[in-house]
Motif scaffolding. Structure first.
Motif, PDB file in Angstrom:
ATOM      1  N   GLU A 164       0.867  -1.190   0.000  1.00 40.78           N
ATOM      2  CA  GLU A 164       0.000   0.000   0.000  1.00 40.78           C
ATOM      3  C   GLU A 164       0.902   1.237   0.000  1.00 40.78           C
ATOM      4  O   GLU A 164       1.770   1.381   0.870  1.00 40.78           O
ATOM      5  CB  GLU A 164      -0.852   0.009   1.277  1.00 40.78           C
ATOM      6  CG  GLU A 164      -1.659   1.267   1.463  1.00 40.78           C
ATOM      7  CD  GLU A 164      -2.154   1.437   2.895  1.00 40.78           C
ATOM      8  OE1 GLU A 164      -1.404   1.136   3.851  1.00 40.78           O
ATOM      9  OE2 GLU A 164      -3.283   1.870   3.062  1.00 40.78           O
ATOM     10  N   SER A 180       2.081   4.859   0.745  1.00 37.44           N
ATOM     11  CA  SER A 180       1.835   5.903   1.736  1.00 37.44           C
ATOM     12  C   SER A 180       2.407   7.221   1.222  1.00 37.44           C
ATOM     13  O   SER A 180       3.635   7.392   1.194  1.00 37.44           O
ATOM     14  CB  SER A 180       2.483   5.535   3.082  1.00 37.44           C
ATOM     15  OG  SER A 180       2.382   6.637   3.971  1.00 37.44           O
ATOM     16  N   ASP A 221       6.238   2.487   0.707  1.00 34.51           N
ATOM     17  CA  ASP A 221       5.254   1.390   0.783  1.00 34.51           C
ATOM     18  C   ASP A 221       5.105   0.848   2.201  1.00 34.51           C
ATOM     19  O   ASP A 221       6.114   0.625   2.889  1.00 34.51           O
ATOM     20  CB  ASP A 221       5.735   0.202  -0.070  1.00 34.51           C
ATOM     21  CG  ASP A 221       5.459   0.391  -1.531  1.00 34.51           C
ATOM     22  OD1 ASP A 221       4.367   0.851  -1.882  1.00 34.51           O
ATOM     23  OD2 ASP A 221       6.362   0.056  -2.329  1.00 34.51           O
ATOM     24  N   TRP A 272       1.627  -5.094   3.636  1.00 36.94           N
ATOM     25  CA  TRP A 272       0.500  -5.690   4.360  1.00 36.94           C
ATOM     26  C   TRP A 272       0.686  -7.200   4.437  1.00 36.94           C
ATOM     27  O   TRP A 272       1.000  -7.848   3.431  1.00 36.94           O
ATOM     28  CB  TRP A 272      -0.824  -5.379   3.647  1.00 36.94           C
ATOM     29  CG  TRP A 272      -1.334  -4.009   3.964  1.00 36.94           C
ATOM     30  CD1 TRP A 272      -0.926  -2.834   3.412  1.00 36.94           C
ATOM     31  CD2 TRP A 272      -2.334  -3.689   4.941  1.00 36.94           C
ATOM     32  NE1 TRP A 272      -1.624  -1.798   3.993  1.00 36.94           N
ATOM     33  CE2 TRP A 272      -2.491  -2.278   4.914  1.00 36.94           C
ATOM     34  CE3 TRP A 272      -3.121  -4.440   5.818  1.00 36.94           C
ATOM     35  CZ2 TRP A 272      -3.393  -1.615   5.742  1.00 36.94           C
ATOM     36  CZ3 TRP A 272      -4.023  -3.779   6.641  1.00 36.94           C
ATOM     37  CH2 TRP A 272      -4.153  -2.390   6.598  1.00 36.94           C
TER      38      TRP A 272
END
Ligand SMILES: CC(C)(COP(=O)(O)OP(=O)(O)OC[C@H]1O[C@@H](n2cnc3c(N)ncnc32)[C@H](O)[C@@H]1OP(=O)(O)O)[C@@H](O)C(=O)NCCC(=O)NCCS
Length: 159
Positions: free
Chosen positions: A79, A81, A87, A90
Motif C-alpha cells: 500500500e 503511503s 510502501d 500488508w
C-alpha cells in the motif's frame, strides 16, 4: 524441536496455500469460502506478481533426507503511503497448520517478512485482524505490533 525455514512460495504451493486459506476462514470467521474461487484467487497472485507474494514456512524433515512439510503461509501486498513517500507491506492470509502451532512458525514468517520489508526500503508493516481472534492479536503484539486504525469497507461481493 524441528527447525522452521521460510521461503518464497511457488506455484507448486498453490494448493497448500488455498487449503490453508479455506481452513483459516472457517476457523477465524466461520466462513465457508468457495474453493474454486479461492483457488483462482491464489493462482492470480502467481500469475501477476504485482498483486503480491506468498511466503511459506517449512518444518525440517525427519529423518533428515525426508521431505520438508509446508506448515504455514502468509501473503504480502503493498500500500503506497504518500505521507511517508514509501510502501507499507500488508501481511494477509496468515495460517499455521494446527499441529505445528506454538513452535515459532508464524514468528519465523513474520521475522522474514519484516526483514525483507526493511531491506526493500518499506516504511512499515501492517495487517488487519478479527477483533475476537485473541491468539492472533497476542501473537502480533508479542512481535511488536500495535493497534492503530479500524478497518471500514463496502464489499461488492459476498466475501
Ligand atoms: C495465530 C497463528 C498464525 C500463530 O501461529 P503460530 O505458528 O502458532 O505462532 P508462533 O508459534 O510463532 O507463536 C505465537 C505465539 O502464540 C503461542 N501459541 C500459538 N499457538 C499455540 C498453541 N497451539 N499452543 C501453545 N502456544 C501457542 C506461542 O507460544 C507464541 O507465544 P508468544 O507470542 O508469546 O511468543 C496460528 O495460531 C493460526 O494459524 N491461527 C489460525 C489462523 C489465524 O488466526 N490467522 C490470523 C488471521 S489475522
Amino acid at each position: 524441536m524441528k527447525s522452521v525455514s521460510v521461503r518464497p512460495a511457488t506455484l507448486a504451493d498453490a494448493d497448500a496455500i488455498a487449503a490453508f486459506n479455506l481452513a483459516m476462514a472457517q476457523e477465524t470467521e466461520g466462513k465457508a469460502l468457495d474453493p474454486e474461487l479461492l483457488g483462482r484467487g491464489v493462482r492470480a497472485v502467481f500469475a501477476e506478481p504485482a498483486r503480491g507474494a506468498y511466503f511459506v514456512a517449512e518444518l525440517a524433515p525427519e529423518p533428515a533426507d525426508g521431505a520438508a512439510r509446508v506448515v504455514g503461509c502468509l501473503l504480502v501486498t503493498r500500500e503506497w503511503s504518500d505521507w511517508r513517500n514509501g510502501d507499507f507491506w500488508w501481511i494477509q492470509s496468515v495460517y499455521t497448520a494446527p499441529d505445528a502451532r506454538g513452535r515459532g512458525v508464524y514468528t519465523a514468517l513474520h521475522t522474514h517478512v519484516v526483514t525483507a520489508a526493511r531491506e526493500s526500503g518499506a516504511v512499515g508493516v501492517r495487517l488487519y485482524v478479527e477483533p475476537h481472534n485473541a491468539r492472533a492479536i497476542s501473537t502480533y503484539q508479542h512481535r511488536g505490533m500495535t493497534k492503530t486504525y479500524d478497518v471500514m469497507e463496502t464489499p461488492f461481493t459476498r466475501w
